[in-house]
Design an enzyme around this catalytic site. Structure first.
Site, PDB file in Angstrom:
ATOM      1  N   THR A 137     -19.880 -39.470  68.032  1.00  0.00           N
ATOM      2  CA  THR A 137     -20.821 -40.656  68.090  1.00  0.00           C
ATOM      3  C   THR A 137     -19.893 -42.153  68.301  1.00  0.00           C
ATOM      4  O   THR A 137     -18.820 -41.764  67.352  1.00  0.00           O
ATOM      5  CB  THR A 137     -22.191 -40.519  66.846  1.00  0.00           C
ATOM      6  OG1 THR A 137     -22.825 -41.899  66.668  1.00  0.00           O
ATOM      7  CG2 THR A 137     -20.694 -40.313  65.854  1.00  0.00           C
ATOM      8  N   ASP A 138     -20.346 -42.989  68.547  1.00  0.00           N
ATOM      9  CA  ASP A 138     -19.999 -44.750  68.397  1.00  0.00           C
ATOM     10  C   ASP A 138     -19.568 -44.752  67.208  1.00  0.00           C
ATOM     11  O   ASP A 138     -18.882 -46.009  67.040  1.00  0.00           O
ATOM     12  CB  ASP A 138     -20.520 -46.225  69.485  1.00  0.00           C
ATOM     13  CG  ASP A 138     -21.589 -46.008  68.750  1.00  0.00           C
ATOM     14  OD1 ASP A 138     -22.268 -45.085  68.176  1.00  0.00           O
ATOM     15  OD2 ASP A 138     -22.504 -46.881  69.692  1.00  0.00           O
ATOM     16  N   GLU A 139     -20.493 -44.192  66.033  1.00  0.00           N
ATOM     17  CA  GLU A 139     -20.171 -44.316  64.608  1.00  0.00           C
ATOM     18  C   GLU A 139     -19.317 -44.144  64.262  1.00  0.00           C
ATOM     19  O   GLU A 139     -18.644 -45.230  63.152  1.00  0.00           O
ATOM     20  CB  GLU A 139     -21.873 -44.161  63.757  1.00  0.00           C
ATOM     21  CG  GLU A 139     -23.038 -44.311  64.331  1.00  0.00           C
ATOM     22  CD  GLU A 139     -24.025 -44.532  62.804  1.00  0.00           C
ATOM     23  OE1 GLU A 139     -23.814 -44.721  62.504  1.00  0.00           O
ATOM     24  OE2 GLU A 139     -25.566 -44.846  63.805  1.00  0.00           O
TER      25      GLU A 139
ATOM     26  N   TYR B 185     -23.281 -39.903  57.213  1.00  0.00           N
ATOM     27  CA  TYR B 185     -23.204 -39.530  57.924  1.00  0.00           C
ATOM     28  C   TYR B 185     -21.497 -39.966  59.350  1.00  0.00           C
ATOM     29  O   TYR B 185     -21.706 -38.962  60.031  1.00  0.00           O
ATOM     30  CB  TYR B 185     -24.962 -40.093  59.237  1.00  0.00           C
ATOM     31  CG  TYR B 185     -24.839 -40.021  60.912  1.00  0.00           C
ATOM     32  CD1 TYR B 185     -24.745 -38.615  61.328  1.00  0.00           C
ATOM     33  CD2 TYR B 185     -24.002 -40.813  61.400  1.00  0.00           C
ATOM     34  CE1 TYR B 185     -24.409 -38.717  62.711  1.00  0.00           C
ATOM     35  CE2 TYR B 185     -24.059 -41.056  63.041  1.00  0.00           C
ATOM     36  CZ  TYR B 185     -24.588 -39.849  63.393  1.00  0.00           C
ATOM     37  OH  TYR B 185     -24.604 -38.998  64.072  1.00  0.00           O
TER      38      TYR B 185
ATOM     39  N   LYS C 138     -19.177 -37.431  60.736  1.00  0.00           N
ATOM     40  CA  LYS C 138     -18.993 -37.260  62.239  1.00  0.00           C
ATOM     41  C   LYS C 138     -17.519 -37.106  62.646  1.00  0.00           C
ATOM     42  O   LYS C 138     -16.539 -36.493  63.415  1.00  0.00           O
ATOM     43  CB  LYS C 138     -19.832 -38.114  63.328  1.00  0.00           C
ATOM     44  CG  LYS C 138     -21.275 -37.382  63.704  1.00  0.00           C
ATOM     45  CD  LYS C 138     -21.766 -36.554  63.484  1.00  0.00           C
ATOM     46  CE  LYS C 138     -21.791 -36.328  65.188  1.00  0.00           C
ATOM     47  NZ  LYS C 138     -21.923 -34.902  66.041  1.00  0.00           N
TER      48      LYS C 138
HETATM   49  P1  NAD Z   1     -31.425 -34.201  66.151  1.00  0.00           P
HETATM   50  O1  NAD Z   1     -31.413 -34.845  64.571  1.00  0.00           O
HETATM   51  O2  NAD Z   1     -32.805 -34.722  66.693  1.00  0.00           O
HETATM   52  O3  NAD Z   1     -31.100 -33.021  65.813  1.00  0.00           O
HETATM   53  C1  NAD Z   1     -30.482 -32.056  66.093  1.00  0.00           C
HETATM   54  C2  NAD Z   1     -30.144 -31.007  65.656  1.00  0.00           C
HETATM   55  O4  NAD Z   1     -29.966 -29.611  65.391  1.00  0.00           O
HETATM   56  C3  NAD Z   1     -32.088 -30.540  64.809  1.00  0.00           C
HETATM   57  O5  NAD Z   1     -32.109 -29.616  66.115  1.00  0.00           O
HETATM   58  C4  NAD Z   1     -31.724 -29.462  64.417  1.00  0.00           C
HETATM   59  O6  NAD Z   1     -32.413 -28.515  63.917  1.00  0.00           O
HETATM   60  C5  NAD Z   1     -30.531 -28.810  64.484  1.00  0.00           C
HETATM   61  N1  NAD Z   1     -29.982 -28.639  63.248  1.00  0.00           N
HETATM   62  C6  NAD Z   1     -29.585 -29.083  61.991  1.00  0.00           C
HETATM   63  N2  NAD Z   1     -28.168 -28.733  61.042  1.00  0.00           N
HETATM   64  C7  NAD Z   1     -28.650 -27.299  62.176  1.00  0.00           C
HETATM   65  C8  NAD Z   1     -27.934 -26.147  61.196  1.00  0.00           C
HETATM   66  N3  NAD Z   1     -26.696 -26.431  60.854  1.00  0.00           N
HETATM   67  N4  NAD Z   1     -27.714 -25.557  62.340  1.00  0.00           N
HETATM   68  C9  NAD Z   1     -28.061 -25.477  63.563  1.00  0.00           C
HETATM   69  N5  NAD Z   1     -29.096 -27.319  63.820  1.00  0.00           N
HETATM   70  C10 NAD Z   1     -28.959 -27.097  62.836  1.00  0.00           C
HETATM   71  O7  NAD Z   1     -30.642 -34.732  66.783  1.00  0.00           O
HETATM   72  P2  NAD Z   1     -30.190 -36.140  67.580  1.00  0.00           P
HETATM   73  O8  NAD Z   1     -30.149 -37.332  67.661  1.00  0.00           O
HETATM   74  O9  NAD Z   1     -30.011 -34.815  69.458  1.00  0.00           O
HETATM   75  O10 NAD Z   1     -28.130 -35.876  67.387  1.00  0.00           O
HETATM   76  C11 NAD Z   1     -28.114 -35.121  68.819  1.00  0.00           C
HETATM   77  C12 NAD Z   1     -26.223 -34.718  68.470  1.00  0.00           C
HETATM   78  O11 NAD Z   1     -25.556 -36.197  69.109  1.00  0.00           O
HETATM   79  C13 NAD Z   1     -25.564 -35.379  67.283  1.00  0.00           C
HETATM   80  O12 NAD Z   1     -24.627 -34.569  66.547  1.00  0.00           O
HETATM   81  C14 NAD Z   1     -25.954 -36.251  67.100  1.00  0.00           C
HETATM   82  O13 NAD Z   1     -24.788 -36.962  65.933  1.00  0.00           O
HETATM   83  C15 NAD Z   1     -25.348 -37.275  68.325  1.00  0.00           C
HETATM   84  N6  NAD Z   1     -25.573 -38.062  68.492  1.00  0.00           N
HETATM   85  C16 NAD Z   1     -26.758 -38.611  68.377  1.00  0.00           C
HETATM   86  C17 NAD Z   1     -26.880 -39.973  69.017  1.00  0.00           C
HETATM   87  C18 NAD Z   1     -27.986 -40.590  68.712  1.00  0.00           C
HETATM   88  O14 NAD Z   1     -28.120 -42.232  69.283  1.00  0.00           O
HETATM   89  N7  NAD Z   1     -29.591 -39.795  68.420  1.00  0.00           N
HETATM   90  C19 NAD Z   1     -26.041 -41.101  69.630  1.00  0.00           C
HETATM   91  C20 NAD Z   1     -24.836 -40.366  69.361  1.00  0.00           C
HETATM   92  C21 NAD Z   1     -24.692 -39.013  68.903  1.00  0.00           C
HETATM   93  O1  DAU Z   2     -24.746 -44.846  67.845  1.00  0.00           O
HETATM   94  C1  DAU Z   2     -25.058 -44.210  67.580  1.00  0.00           C
HETATM   95  C2  DAU Z   2     -26.095 -43.761  66.317  1.00  0.00           C
HETATM   96  O2  DAU Z   2     -27.198 -43.474  66.521  1.00  0.00           O
HETATM   97  C3  DAU Z   2     -25.972 -42.080  66.432  1.00  0.00           C
HETATM   98  O3  DAU Z   2     -25.188 -41.190  65.840  1.00  0.00           O
HETATM   99  C4  DAU Z   2     -27.434 -41.488  64.578  1.00  0.00           C
HETATM  100  O4  DAU Z   2     -27.250 -40.611  64.985  1.00  0.00           O
HETATM  101  C5  DAU Z   2     -28.816 -42.394  65.503  1.00  0.00           C
HETATM  102  O5  DAU Z   2     -29.234 -42.141  64.722  1.00  0.00           O
HETATM  103  C6  DAU Z   2     -28.007 -43.900  66.001  1.00  0.00           C
HETATM  104  O6  DAU Z   2     -28.021 -44.880  64.177  1.00  0.00           O
HETATM  105  P1  DAU Z   2     -28.149 -45.954  64.194  1.00  0.00           P
HETATM  106  O7  DAU Z   2     -28.323 -45.913  62.663  1.00  0.00           O
HETATM  107  O8  DAU Z   2     -28.013 -46.895  64.860  1.00  0.00           O
HETATM  108  O9  DAU Z   2     -29.858 -45.152  64.911  1.00  0.00           O
HETATM  109  P2  DAU Z   2     -31.224 -46.176  63.654  1.00  0.00           P
HETATM  110  O10 DAU Z   2     -32.164 -45.434  64.878  1.00  0.00           O
HETATM  111  O11 DAU Z   2     -31.334 -45.973  62.758  1.00  0.00           O
HETATM  112  O12 DAU Z   2     -30.997 -47.865  63.973  1.00  0.00           O
HETATM  113  C7  DAU Z   2     -30.883 -48.616  64.407  1.00  0.00           C
HETATM  114  C8  DAU Z   2     -30.807 -49.781  64.368  1.00  0.00           C
HETATM  115  O13 DAU Z   2     -31.966 -49.902  64.033  1.00  0.00           O
HETATM  116  C9  DAU Z   2     -29.991 -49.966  63.233  1.00  0.00           C
HETATM  117  O14 DAU Z   2     -28.695 -51.221  63.377  1.00  0.00           O
HETATM  118  C10 DAU Z   2     -29.962 -49.928  62.208  1.00  0.00           C
HETATM  119  C11 DAU Z   2     -31.706 -51.037  62.455  1.00  0.00           C
HETATM  120  N1  DAU Z   2     -33.383 -50.101  62.197  1.00  0.00           N
HETATM  121  C12 DAU Z   2     -33.631 -48.507  61.623  1.00  0.00           C
HETATM  122  C13 DAU Z   2     -34.524 -48.547  61.159  1.00  0.00           C
HETATM  123  C14 DAU Z   2     -35.468 -46.782  61.114  1.00  0.00           C
HETATM  124  C15 DAU Z   2     -34.135 -51.305  61.128  1.00  0.00           C
HETATM  125  O15 DAU Z   2     -34.109 -52.333  61.344  1.00  0.00           O
HETATM  126  N2  DAU Z   2     -35.366 -50.469  60.486  1.00  0.00           N
HETATM  127  C16 DAU Z   2     -35.692 -49.109  60.001  1.00  0.00           C
HETATM  128  O16 DAU Z   2     -36.474 -49.183  59.887  1.00  0.00           O
END
Ligand code: NAD
Ligand code: DAU
Length: 345
Positions: free
Chosen positions: A129-131, A154, A158
């Site tokens: 992730t970019d985080e 988190y 990562k």
């Molecule tokens: P999500 O939370 O929707 O899904 C995570 C999945 O992992 C779920 O199906 C969960 O059951 C499974 N899981 C959790 N713990 C586990 C374990 N111990 N063993 C097996 N399975 C397990 O997440 P997402 O948003 O789809 O993210 C997927 C990946 O992409 C993650 O690695 C996250 O860090 C990365 N990522 C997410 C975003 C985003 O914006 N959502 C952006 C960049 C990177």
């Molecule tokens: O940038 C990549 C990441 O994006 C992934 O690695 C994470 O798994 C994914 O959850 C996401 O993280 P963020 O924390 O950026 O996403 P989130 O959707 O939680 O929040 C997006 C932005 O909105 C952030 O600046 C926080 C803000 N926010 C979020 C929630 C849930 C609010 O203002 N109010 C809220 O209730």
């Protein structure tokens, strides 16, 4: 790297991005056999792939990536030649409330996958992730060689996983690649995340809790473009390398909220500025030229991506209504009840 992997273990394939990727990959590479290993946490849902179960080249194993015997058994039984690791605990706010499980899955779980990959000589692609770059100052875009500077539990978990993956490439010569994604939006995203939370709240006429001033910047990228980016790296990436995946363009959260509300025809008076997230990263921004050099390009503008995602939630209440009426409610109250009671506007 050009030959298409055939026997793939996809961890976390029942989550948001994992399920979108499984669907995308099977459509594009029907000759592949995919095993999904997923613990089915609250965020992992079988219904994310409901029309696909029963397809002969897709198998679900319910289990934990931290279970080394299980991961080894799957890889041996299925002749796995590639592991793609999506499995993770993924929500920053959850990591603030209960951080230890983030270390268990994101750090130790990834380490177990690396150990099995090393033992059996399997290529591993890790989804990051970019985080991990931390808060990005104005005028800079993160490049893959930047130092990691994570600021939430988190993000720290990562970053630790990324460093383990890179250490296995250096120490053992394990063939690995990493992609670092921006904020993804699209179908099947659990409604704890901002875009699905705000969309479903808007549809229900509930308040939209914006943290702080809402001027934080995010690159809201469509999950489809993340899937094509991962595919580009799997087919054409260089082992040992990291690739950023996003649009390279950010917007403020308030702009994102406007798009959601306008798309859904909802009242802007629903917006509430509430107590900020502790340690909230003000800005993420990535340079994606390295991935572009592999021939990849995003197809969605971030504004289109957010609007299309909001529409998906309006059209797919069957998916999120059962989630929102279940265990999600307890989390929502814990996270928002006090904030909304004392909102600042
Ligand atoms: P999500 O939370 O929707 O899904 C995570 C999945 O992992 C779920 O199906 C969960 O059951 C499974 N899981 C959790 N713990 C586990 C374990 N111990 N063993 C097996 N399975 C397990 O997440 P997402 O948003 O789809 O993210 C997927 C990946 O992409 C993650 O690695 C996250 O860090 C990365 N990522 C997410 C975003 C985003 O914006 N959502 C952006 C960049 C990177
Ligand atoms: O940038 C990549 C990441 O994006 C992934 O690695 C994470 O798994 C994914 O959850 C996401 O993280 P963020 O924390 O950026 O996403 P989130 O959707 O939680 O929040 C997006 C932005 O909105 C952030 O600046 C926080 C803000 N926010 C979020 C929630 C849930 C609010 O203002 N109010 C809220 O209730």
């Amino acid at each position: 790297m050009t030959s298409s992997p055939r026997h793939i273990l996809i961890t976390g394939g029942c989550g948001f991005i994992g399920s979108n990727f499984v669907r995308y990959w099977l459509d594009r590479h029907p000759e592949s056999r995919v095993v999904v290993l997923d613990k089915l946490t609250y965020a992992g849902r079988r219904e994310n792939l409901q029309e696909r179960w029963g397809q002969p080249n897709l198998t679900l194993v319910v289990g934990d990536i931290g279970d080394q015997d299980l991961v080894r058994r799957i890889c041996v039984e299925h002749g796995t030649d590639l592991i793609v690791n999506f499995a993770a605990e993924t929500h920053v706010d959850q990591s603030i409330l209960g951080p230890l499980v983030f270390t268990d899955t994101n750090v130790r779980g990834t380490h177990v996958l690396l150990e099995v990959a090393r033992e059996l000589g399997i290529r591993l692609h890790h989804i990051s992730t970019d985080e991990v770059y931390g808060h990005i100052r104005d005028g800079h875009q993160s490049v893959e060689s930047d130092d990691l500077s994570p600021r939430s539990p988190y993000a720290a978990s990562k970053a630790a996983a990324d460093q383990l993956v890179q250490a296995y490439a250096i120490t053992y010569g394990l063939p690995v690649t990493i992609t670092r994604g921006a904020n993804n939006v699209g179908p099947y995203q659990y409604p704890e995340k901002a875009v699905p939370l705000f969309s479903t709240n808007a549809i229900l006429g509930e308040p939209i809790p914006v943290y702080g001033d809402g001027l934080q910047m995010r690159d809201y990228a469509h999950v489809h473009d993340h899937c094509t980016g991962i595919e580009a790296v799997l087919l054409h990436g260089k082992t040992g390398e990291v690739y950023n995946v996003g649009t390279g363009r950010e917007m403020t959260n308030l702009e994102m909220v406007d798009i959601v509300l306008d798309t859904l025809g909802a009242d802007h008076a629903l917006v509430r500025h509430v107590t900020d997230r502790p340690g909230h990263d003000r800005r993420y921004s990535m340079n994606v030229d390295k991935l572009r050099a592999l021939g990849w390009a995003p197809t969605y503008d971030p504004r289109q991506a957010v609007a299309e995602a909001a529409r998906w939630y309006a059209d797919n209440r069957w998916w999120w209504e059962p989630i929102r009426s279940g265990e999600f409610r307890a989390y929502y109250d814990r996270q928002y009840a006090e904030r909304l009671a004392g909102h600042t506007s």
